[in-house]
Write a protein that holds these residues in place. Structure first.
Motif, PDB file in Angstrom:
ATOM      1  N   GLN A 114     -25.111  10.857  20.554  1.00  9.97           N
ATOM      2  CA  GLN A 114     -26.147  10.780  19.514  1.00  9.97           C
ATOM      3  C   GLN A 114     -25.684   9.934  18.344  1.00  9.97           C
ATOM      4  N   ASN A 115     -24.435  10.081  17.947  1.00 10.17           N
ATOM      5  CA  ASN A 115     -23.916   9.267  16.839  1.00 10.17           C
ATOM      6  C   ASN A 115     -23.938   7.783  17.195  1.00 10.17           C
ATOM      7  N   GLN A 116     -23.612   7.458  18.431  1.00  3.74           N
ATOM      8  CA  GLN A 116     -23.623   6.047  18.841  1.00  3.74           C
ATOM      9  C   GLN A 116     -25.040   5.501  18.907  1.00  3.74           C
ATOM     10  N   GLU A 117     -26.022   6.323  19.333  1.00  3.86           N
ATOM     11  CA  GLU A 117     -27.398   5.865  19.434  1.00  3.86           C
ATOM     12  C   GLU A 117     -28.044   5.663  18.073  1.00  3.86           C
ATOM     13  N   THR A 118     -27.787   6.591  17.127  1.00  6.60           N
ATOM     14  CA  THR A 118     -28.447   6.536  15.820  1.00  6.60           C
ATOM     15  C   THR A 118     -27.784   5.564  14.875  1.00  6.60           C
ATOM     16  N   ARG A 119     -26.512   5.226  15.101  1.00  7.44           N
ATOM     17  CA  ARG A 119     -25.814   4.324  14.191  1.00  7.44           C
ATOM     18  C   ARG A 119     -26.150   2.897  14.565  1.00  7.44           C
ATOM     19  N   PRO A 120     -26.735   2.060  13.611  1.00  2.00           N
ATOM     20  CA  PRO A 120     -27.054   0.659  13.925  1.00  2.00           C
ATOM     21  C   PRO A 120     -25.785  -0.173  14.012  1.00  2.00           C
ATOM     22  N   SER A 121     -25.880  -1.169  14.879  1.00  3.26           N
ATOM     23  CA  SER A 121     -24.730  -2.067  15.020  1.00  3.26           C
ATOM     24  C   SER A 121     -24.609  -2.962  13.809  1.00  3.26           C
TER      25      SER A 121
ATOM     26  N   LYS B  31     -17.138  21.109  25.828  1.00  3.37           N
ATOM     27  CA  LYS B  31     -16.913  19.698  26.154  1.00  3.37           C
ATOM     28  C   LYS B  31     -18.228  18.955  26.252  1.00  3.37           C
ATOM     29  N   ARG B  32     -19.239  19.570  26.864  1.00  5.00           N
ATOM     30  CA  ARG B  32     -20.527  18.906  27.008  1.00  5.00           C
ATOM     31  C   ARG B  32     -21.174  18.670  25.658  1.00  5.00           C
ATOM     32  N   GLN B  33     -21.114  19.692  24.744  1.00  3.87           N
ATOM     33  CA  GLN B  33     -21.723  19.547  23.431  1.00  3.87           C
ATOM     34  C   GLN B  33     -21.048  18.436  22.639  1.00  3.87           C
ATOM     35  N   ALA B  34     -19.698  18.358  22.759  1.00  2.00           N
ATOM     36  CA  ALA B  34     -18.980  17.294  22.053  1.00  2.00           C
ATOM     37  C   ALA B  34     -19.361  15.924  22.595  1.00  2.00           C
ATOM     38  N   PHE B  35     -19.566  15.838  23.918  1.00  2.00           N
ATOM     39  CA  PHE B  35     -19.977  14.570  24.521  1.00  2.00           C
ATOM     40  C   PHE B  35     -21.367  14.158  24.036  1.00  2.00           C
ATOM     41  N   PHE B  36     -22.312  15.097  23.970  1.00  2.00           N
ATOM     42  CA  PHE B  36     -23.666  14.790  23.480  1.00  2.00           C
ATOM     43  C   PHE B  36     -23.640  14.349  22.035  1.00  2.00           C
TER      44      PHE B  36
ATOM     45  N   LEU C 193     -30.843   9.092  28.021  1.00  2.00           N
ATOM     46  CA  LEU C 193     -31.341  10.305  28.656  1.00  2.00           C
ATOM     47  C   LEU C 193     -30.405  11.459  28.385  1.00  2.00           C
ATOM     48  N   GLU C 194     -29.097  11.208  28.420  1.00  2.00           N
ATOM     49  CA  GLU C 194     -28.140  12.267  28.140  1.00  2.00           C
ATOM     50  C   GLU C 194     -28.263  12.739  26.695  1.00  2.00           C
ATOM     51  N   THR C 195     -28.699  11.850  25.790  1.00  2.00           N
ATOM     52  CA  THR C 195     -28.878  12.247  24.401  1.00  2.00           C
ATOM     53  C   THR C 195     -30.089  13.145  24.253  1.00  2.00           C
ATOM     54  N   LYS C 196     -31.170  12.852  25.051  1.00  2.00           N
ATOM     55  CA  LYS C 196     -32.400  13.629  24.911  1.00  2.00           C
ATOM     56  C   LYS C 196     -32.344  14.935  25.673  1.00  2.00           C
ATOM     57  N   LEU C 197     -31.542  14.978  26.791  1.00  2.00           N
ATOM     58  CA  LEU C 197     -31.509  16.174  27.617  1.00  2.00           C
ATOM     59  C   LEU C 197     -30.763  17.290  26.908  1.00  2.00           C
ATOM     60  N   PHE C 198     -31.368  18.465  26.935  1.00  2.00           N
ATOM     61  CA  PHE C 198     -30.704  19.682  26.509  1.00  2.00           C
ATOM     62  C   PHE C 198     -30.117  19.570  25.114  1.00  2.00           C
ATOM     63  N   ALA C 199     -30.958  19.162  24.154  1.00  2.00           N
ATOM     64  CA  ALA C 199     -30.508  19.140  22.761  1.00  2.00           C
ATOM     65  C   ALA C 199     -30.262  20.547  22.270  1.00  2.00           C
ATOM     66  N   ASN C 200     -30.966  21.513  22.809  1.00  2.00           N
ATOM     67  CA  ASN C 200     -30.804  22.899  22.423  1.00  2.00           C
ATOM     68  C   ASN C 200     -30.246  23.661  23.609  1.00  2.00           C
ATOM     69  N   ASP C 201     -29.090  24.264  23.463  1.00  2.00           N
ATOM     70  CA  ASP C 201     -28.435  24.959  24.562  1.00  2.00           C
ATOM     71  C   ASP C 201     -29.162  26.213  24.956  1.00  2.00           C
ATOM     72  N   ASP C 202     -30.056  26.743  24.093  1.00  2.00           N
ATOM     73  CA  ASP C 202     -30.739  27.994  24.419  1.00  2.00           C
ATOM     74  C   ASP C 202     -31.722  27.819  25.548  1.00  2.00           C
TER      75      ASP C 202
END
Length: 398
Positions: free
Chosen positions: A293-300, A284-289, A351-360
């Motif tokens: 990310q898609n919302q941040e990178t996609r221009p309006s 669930k967390r990965q799907a939320f991130f 911040l939620e987009t930048k935090l924990f991009a890699n689960d490892d």
């Protein structure tokens, strides 16, 4: 009205009541009148004995009962007249020639005595007002001067014999008081017979425990029993309360712990009673991130139109926190969430987009705690988890 002397009927002593009401005081008793009656009987017997005591008339006379009194308390007009002689008062028949003035102006007289069969009553003037002092009434009845003549005529029609009282009546307190303050009577007295009939059904129903309205009456015994039952019930309640207090004192610790446990269960805290699946929370967390990310990178749509209109196609322009100037490199300004990470509620989309991009780079315990905090509304700080400071993951040197 209370100052007026009035005797209520007792037995057949109406002659006694009549005389005392006339004199306005308890001047005669039944014994006194009986003595007067015996004296009259002896006088009559002596008169009859002047002739032949062996004559049939005398023998018949001495065999007859007294005509002046009887055992019921009745007294004749001769007894009443002899008793009035003591006070120098005379009785005149209302229809006699001596009482003609009384027939024309009865209000000028002082008193009248009326007799019907075995009953005697007095009508007397007290002060400047007339009163019917009949012993069969509950009290004196006020009679106006205009009504007095009609009242006497009514008594004659009913069969009463009327006598006019002549002489000086004894002074009395009521006469003096009513000369100063006349009486105003608002409620007329009632007959004792009517009052007795009204009280008889009430007393009969009371003996059966019911009132005249059909409702059961409560006796003093019932009230006493109810009071005892109430007191015993109150004593039992007091004893029960004392036992309960002692039980609570002995089990205070256990009761307090049980109450706290029930309170915690009633709060419905999912972190206390519910179990969390780490794998499900990671997905669930990965799907939320990914969505963030898609919302941040996609221009309006407004930014795309602006870039197409100006002919710019610079990727840096899509960054919401960058400024582009000629001959200068593209710099990214820190967001408020990054400059003040200790501030409550500082977890933003960027911040939620930048935090924990890699689960490892996350431990299992950290992932579990982050997922629990996110499920609680994301209102707590994510600056540290299990004593380890978490840093945002920069991808591709950005």
């Amino acid at each position: 009205m209370d100052a007026i002397f009035h005797e209520r009927q007792e037995g057949s002593l109406c002659a006694q009541h009549c005389l005392n009401s006339l004199l306005q005081g308890p001047y005669f008793s039944a014994v006194d009148l009986a003595d007067i009656g015996r004296d009259l009987d002896e006088a009559e017997r002596a008169t009859m004995a002047e002739g032949d005591i062996n004559s049939p008339e005398y023998l018949r006379f001495i065999q007859q009962p007294s005509s002046n009194m009887d055992d019921s308390g009745y007294f004749s007009i001769q007894v009443i007249g002899r008793a009035m002689k003591v006070w120098s008062l005379d009785l005149l028949p209302f229809g006699s020639t001596e009482a003609v003035e009384a027939n024309i102006h009865p209000e000028r007289e002082k008193a009248f005595i009326c007799n019907f069969k075995d009953h005697w009553l007095t009508i007397r003037k007290i002060g400047r007002q007339w009163f019917n002092l009949n012993s069969l009434l509950t009290g004196p009845e006020l009679i106006s001067d205009t009504y007095l003549a009609m009242f006497l005529i009514q008594l004659q029609k009913e069969g009463y014999s009327l006598f006019v009282v002549r002489g000086t009546l004894p002074d009395n307190e009521a006469d003096q008081l009513l000369n100063l303050i006349p009486v105003i009577q608002t409620i007329k007295p009632r007959l004792l017979s009517d009052l007795a009939q009204q009280q008889t059904p009430a007393s009969t129903s009371t003996s059966t425990g019911e009132s005249s309205s059909g409702k059961r009456l409560v006796s003093l015994e019932d009230l006493h029993n109810a009071l005892q039952a109430s007191q015993s019930s109150e004593a039992r309640g007091t004893a029960r309360g004392e036992r309960l207090c002692s039980t609570l004192k002995s089990d205070n610790s256990q009761g307090l712990a049980d109450a706290m446990k029930l309170s915690m269960q009633g709060m419905g805290d999912p972190s206390v009673d519910e179990k969390v699946d780490p794998e499900d929370l990671r997905r669930k967390r990965q799907a939320f991130f990914d969505r963030q990310q898609n919302q941040e990178t996609r221009p309006s749509q407004g930014q795309v139109d602006s870039l197409q209109g100006e002919g710019h196609n610079t990727p840096a322009a899509t960054h919401p926190h960058s400024q582009v100037q000629a001959g200068q490199p593209v710099l990214s300004e820190p967001t408020p969430e990054e400059t003040n990470p200790q501030e409550p509620g500082a977890i933003g989309h960027s911040l939620e987009t930048k935090l924990f991009a890699n689960d490892d780079q996350m431990t299992e315990e950290a992932m579990l705690e982050i997922a629990i905090q996110m499920s609680l509304g994301g209102t707590q700080k994510l600056s540290s988890v299990s004593g380890t400071e978490l840093q945002p993951q920069h991808g591709n040197g950005s």
